[in-house]
Structures are given as structure tokens and as C-alpha cells.
Scaffold this motif. Structure first.
Motif, PDB file in Angstrom:
ATOM      1  N   LYS A  13       6.268   1.745  -9.098  1.00 18.28           N
ATOM      2  CA  LYS A  13       7.558   1.054  -9.039  1.00 18.28           C
ATOM      3  C   LYS A  13       7.387  -0.247  -8.244  1.00 18.28           C
ATOM      4  CE  LYS A  13      10.272   5.236  -9.600  1.00 18.28           C
ATOM      5  NZ  LYS A  13      11.166   6.184  -8.930  1.00 18.28           N
ATOM      6  N   PRO A  14       8.222  -1.243  -8.504  1.00 16.02           N
ATOM      7  CA  PRO A  14       8.020  -2.576  -7.918  1.00 16.02           C
ATOM      8  C   PRO A  14       8.682  -2.817  -6.571  1.00 16.02           C
ATOM      9  CG  PRO A  14       9.766  -2.679  -9.532  1.00 16.02           C
ATOM     10  CD  PRO A  14       9.248  -1.249  -9.556  1.00 16.02           C
ATOM     11  N   GLY A  15       9.170  -1.773  -5.910  1.00 17.24           N
ATOM     12  CA  GLY A  15       9.963  -1.961  -4.699  1.00 17.24           C
ATOM     13  C   GLY A  15       9.321  -2.794  -3.606  1.00 17.24           C
ATOM     14  N   THR A  66       0.802  -1.212   0.000  1.00 15.30           N
ATOM     15  CA  THR A  66       0.000   0.000   0.000  1.00 15.30           C
ATOM     16  C   THR A  66       0.842   1.271   0.000  1.00 15.30           C
ATOM     17  OG1 THR A  66      -1.756   1.186   1.212  1.00 15.30           O
ATOM     18  CG2 THR A  66      -0.282  -0.196   2.525  1.00 15.30           C
ATOM     19  N   ASN A  67       0.519   2.177  -0.911  1.00 15.05           N
ATOM     20  CA  ASN A  67       1.109   3.521  -0.887  1.00 15.05           C
ATOM     21  C   ASN A  67       0.428   4.298   0.224  1.00 15.05           C
ATOM     22  OD1 ASN A  67       2.714   3.025  -3.138  1.00 15.05           O
ATOM     23  ND2 ASN A  67       1.389   4.123  -4.559  1.00 15.05           N
ATOM     24  N   ARG A  93       3.199  13.581   3.521  1.00  9.24           N
ATOM     25  CA  ARG A  93       2.467  14.846   3.391  1.00  9.24           C
ATOM     26  C   ARG A  93       2.126  15.463   4.752  1.00  9.24           C
ATOM     27  NH1 ARG A  93      -0.739  14.591  -2.047  1.00  9.24           N
ATOM     28  NH2 ARG A  93       0.105  12.693  -2.945  1.00  9.24           N
ATOM     29  N   GLY A  94       2.330  14.678   5.833  1.00 14.97           N
ATOM     30  CA  GLY A  94       2.073  15.188   7.174  1.00 14.97           C
ATOM     31  C   GLY A  94       0.619  15.108   7.607  1.00 14.97           C
ATOM     32  N   TYR A  95      -0.211  14.351   6.877  1.00  8.71           N
ATOM     33  CA  TYR A  95      -1.629  14.203   7.242  1.00  8.71           C
ATOM     34  C   TYR A  95      -1.793  13.273   8.436  1.00  8.71           C
ATOM     35  CZ  TYR A  95      -2.520  16.231   2.618  1.00  8.71           C
ATOM     36  OH  TYR A  95      -2.545  17.036   1.510  1.00  8.71           O
ATOM     37  N   TYR A  96      -0.870  12.337   8.580  1.00  5.90           N
ATOM     38  CA  TYR A  96      -0.868  11.417   9.714  1.00  5.90           C
ATOM     39  C   TYR A  96       0.546  10.872   9.878  1.00  5.90           C
ATOM     40  CZ  TYR A  96      -1.663   8.072   5.875  1.00  5.90           C
ATOM     41  OH  TYR A  96      -1.581   7.365   4.704  1.00  5.90           O
ATOM     42  N   SER A  97       0.790  10.269  11.027  1.00  2.00           N
ATOM     43  CA  SER A  97       2.128   9.760  11.330  1.00  2.00           C
ATOM     44  C   SER A  97       2.248   8.280  10.969  1.00  2.00           C
ATOM     45  CB  SER A  97       2.422   9.941  12.821  1.00  2.00           C
ATOM     46  OG  SER A  97       1.602   9.068  13.582  1.00  2.00           O
ATOM     47  N   GLU A  98       3.478   7.812  10.962  1.00  2.00           N
ATOM     48  CA  GLU A  98       3.707   6.388  10.743  1.00  2.00           C
ATOM     49  C   GLU A  98       3.072   5.579  11.878  1.00  2.00           C
ATOM     50  OE1 GLU A  98       7.547   3.621   9.846  1.00  2.00           O
ATOM     51  OE2 GLU A  98       7.524   5.605   8.906  1.00  2.00           O
ATOM     52  N   ASP A  99       3.095   6.123  13.091  1.00  9.19           N
ATOM     53  CA  ASP A  99       2.430   5.456  14.214  1.00  9.19           C
ATOM     54  C   ASP A  99       0.929   5.324  13.970  1.00  9.19           C
ATOM     55  OD1 ASP A  99       4.771   5.037  15.618  1.00  9.19           O
ATOM     56  OD2 ASP A  99       4.499   6.771  16.941  1.00  9.19           O
ATOM     57  N   CYS A 110       4.614   2.139   1.486  1.00 11.02           N
ATOM     58  CA  CYS A 110       5.493   3.215   1.056  1.00 11.02           C
ATOM     59  C   CYS A 110       4.982   4.504   1.674  1.00 11.02           C
ATOM     60  CB  CYS A 110       5.507   3.337  -0.463  1.00 11.02           C
ATOM     61  SG  CYS A 110       6.414   4.804  -1.013  1.00 11.02           S
ATOM     62  N   PRO A 111       5.788   5.159   2.524  1.00  5.61           N
ATOM     63  CA  PRO A 111       5.357   6.388   3.183  1.00  5.61           C
ATOM     64  C   PRO A 111       5.635   7.643   2.359  1.00  5.61           C
ATOM     65  CG  PRO A 111       7.496   5.768   4.026  1.00  5.61           C
ATOM     66  CD  PRO A 111       7.085   4.694   3.035  1.00  5.61           C
ATOM     67  N   HIS A 112       6.163   7.470   1.150  1.00  4.85           N
ATOM     68  CA  HIS A 112       6.639   8.599   0.356  1.00  4.85           C
ATOM     69  C   HIS A 112       5.544   9.185  -0.533  1.00  4.85           C
ATOM     70  CE1 HIS A 112      10.187   5.858   1.017  1.00  4.85           C
ATOM     71  NE2 HIS A 112      10.506   6.948   1.697  1.00  4.85           N
ATOM     72  N   GLY A 113       5.746  10.429  -0.927  1.00  2.00           N
ATOM     73  CA  GLY A 113       4.811  11.126  -1.801  1.00  2.00           C
ATOM     74  C   GLY A 113       5.094  10.861  -3.264  1.00  2.00           C
ATOM     75  N   PRO A 114       4.200  11.326  -4.131  1.00  2.40           N
ATOM     76  CA  PRO A 114       4.340  11.084  -5.572  1.00  2.40           C
ATOM     77  C   PRO A 114       5.626  11.652  -6.176  1.00  2.40           C
ATOM     78  CG  PRO A 114       2.183  11.994  -5.061  1.00  2.40           C
ATOM     79  CD  PRO A 114       2.972  12.028  -3.802  1.00  2.40           C
ATOM     80  N   GLY A 115       6.183  12.700  -5.604  1.00  4.45           N
ATOM     81  CA  GLY A 115       7.396  13.298  -6.143  1.00  4.45           C
ATOM     82  C   GLY A 115       8.677  12.638  -5.679  1.00  4.45           C
ATOM     83  N   SER A 116       8.552  11.608  -4.876  1.00  4.57           N
ATOM     84  CA  SER A 116       9.717  10.942  -4.302  1.00  4.57           C
ATOM     85  C   SER A 116      10.472  10.130  -5.354  1.00  4.57           C
ATOM     86  CB  SER A 116       9.256  10.005  -3.182  1.00  4.57           C
ATOM     87  OG  SER A 116      10.319   9.197  -2.765  1.00  4.57           O
ATOM     88  N   ASN A 117      11.747   9.959  -5.131  1.00 10.01           N
ATOM     89  CA  ASN A 117      12.562   9.104  -6.003  1.00 10.01           C
ATOM     90  C   ASN A 117      12.733   7.707  -5.424  1.00 10.01           C
ATOM     91  OD1 ASN A 117      13.019  10.828  -8.136  1.00 10.01           O
ATOM     92  ND2 ASN A 117      14.762  11.812  -7.140  1.00 10.01           N
ATOM     93  N   CYS A 118      11.891   7.341  -4.465  1.00 11.60           N
ATOM     94  CA  CYS A 118      12.011   6.018  -3.856  1.00 11.60           C
ATOM     95  C   CYS A 118      11.695   4.937  -4.894  1.00 11.60           C
ATOM     96  CB  CYS A 118      11.056   5.902  -2.669  1.00 11.60           C
ATOM     97  SG  CYS A 118       9.305   5.824  -3.144  1.00 11.60           S
TER      98      CYS A 118
END
Length: 175
Positions: A104-106, A51-52, A58-64, A90-98
Motif C-alpha cells: 500500500k502507498p501510505g 520500510t516495513n 509481532r513483538g520481536y523488538y520494540s519501536e525503541d 510501518c510497524p504493522h504486520g501483514p494481516g493489518s488493515n493499515c
């Protein structure tokens, strides 16, 4: 021996899409998701969620917050006789290079590294073309898109099946 997996996107496949879901009280399972997952298990598949979760960056919620909702979700599955092998996010945003953000298949590659997965005989169920693209890039050609999340451009989709929701997936995935 490598494992056969049904990969599941979360928002729009497992639960109703509400936009940046991060509270248990906003989590609503899609009809038929438990029965479908029990069915997959009966065919010898194990289940992994990919899940993305760009709301984290984006700071809408935390990883916790994500883990709180995720752990609650896993408990609900367990109560219905469904064992989710793992959850990759994946905690990253659409502009990330992750390399983990679908398309991406990561996340699929991380799962394969951890569990030695038979990608050729595994499936991906998602609600966006990015789910199909990520699965294909990881060597999974068996894909299902469900219409219970985002709008799908059916004429340009590379998915093998397009169904109304996970409730109808038994028509696509057979042993």
C-alpha cells in the motif's frame, strides 16, 4: 517547488537482510550504498527511507529498538556525506488493515504530504515486488529492484530495472 526523491527500502537495499534486524551489531551495509546515495544527491535527489517493520507488531523488538538502530544508521550515512531527509516506517504486520504497509502507498503519501514530492520524477529502490507496487500506487513509475535482499520473480516484475544491488544503480538512474 516539489522535491525529487529517491525512496529506499531498508532491509535488503541499504543493509544485508538478516530477518527482523533490531540490533546495531547485526547491521551490515550493502557494498556501494554510500557511493550510490552520494551519486543520487549529486543529481539533485533527496533521500527518504520507507520500510516495513512488522517485527514491532509481532513483538520481536520494540519501536525503541527500531529507533536506536535507525538513528545509528542515519549517523553512519551522515559520516559518509549522505543526508537522509526522513525515514517512514510501518510497524504493522501483514494481516493489518493499515494503509502504510507496502504494497500500500501510505508511507509514500505521508512523505508527499510532508515534503511536496515530485512523484513523477522520483524513484523507488526496493528488493520486493511490494516496493514496486507501493511506489506505482503513489504515482512513482521509476523503480529499481535489487537482488541483494529477497528472491525476485523477474518475469513477472513491474520494475523498470532489476540489478544485482544498489552498487549498480548508476546504470539506471541518471539526471
Amino acid at each position: 517547488m516539489s522535491k525529487k526523491i529517491v525512496f529506499l527500502d531498508r532491509d535488503g537495499v541499504i543493509n544485508k537482510e538478516v530477518g527482523y534486524l533490531h540490533k546495531i551489531e547485526d547491521f551490515e551495509f550493502i557494498n556501494g550504498v554510500f557511493d550510490a546515495c552520494v551519486y543520487f544527491q549529486s543529481l539533485g535527489y533527496q533521500l527518504i527511507v520507507v520500510t516495513n517493520q512488522s517485527g514491532i507488531e509481532r513483538g520481536y523488538y520494540s519501536e525503541d529498538d527500531f529507533h536506536t538502530v535507525n538513528n545509528w544508521m542515519l549517523k553512519q550515512f551522515k559520516n559518509q556525506g549522505v543526508d537522509i531527509l526522513d525515514v517512514f516506517f510501518c510497524p504493522h504486520g501483514p494481516g493489518s488493515n493499515c494503509d502504510c504497509r507496502k504494497p500500500k502507498p501510505g508511507m509514500f503519501n505521508q512523505a508527499d504530504d510532508k515534503y511536496s514530492i515530485d512523484m513523477e520524477n522520483s524513484w523507488m529502490i526496493g528488493d520486493k515486488e511490494a516496493d514496486v507496487q507501493a511506489a506505482n500506487a503513489a504515482g512513482i513509475q521509476n523503480t529499481v529492484l535489487v537482488k541483494s535482499g529477497h528472491t525476485i520473480d523477474e518475469t513477472n516484475s513491474k520494475s523498470l530495472f532489476i540489478l544485482d544491488s544498489i552498487e549498480y544503480v548508476k546504470t539506471a538512474i541518471k539526471n
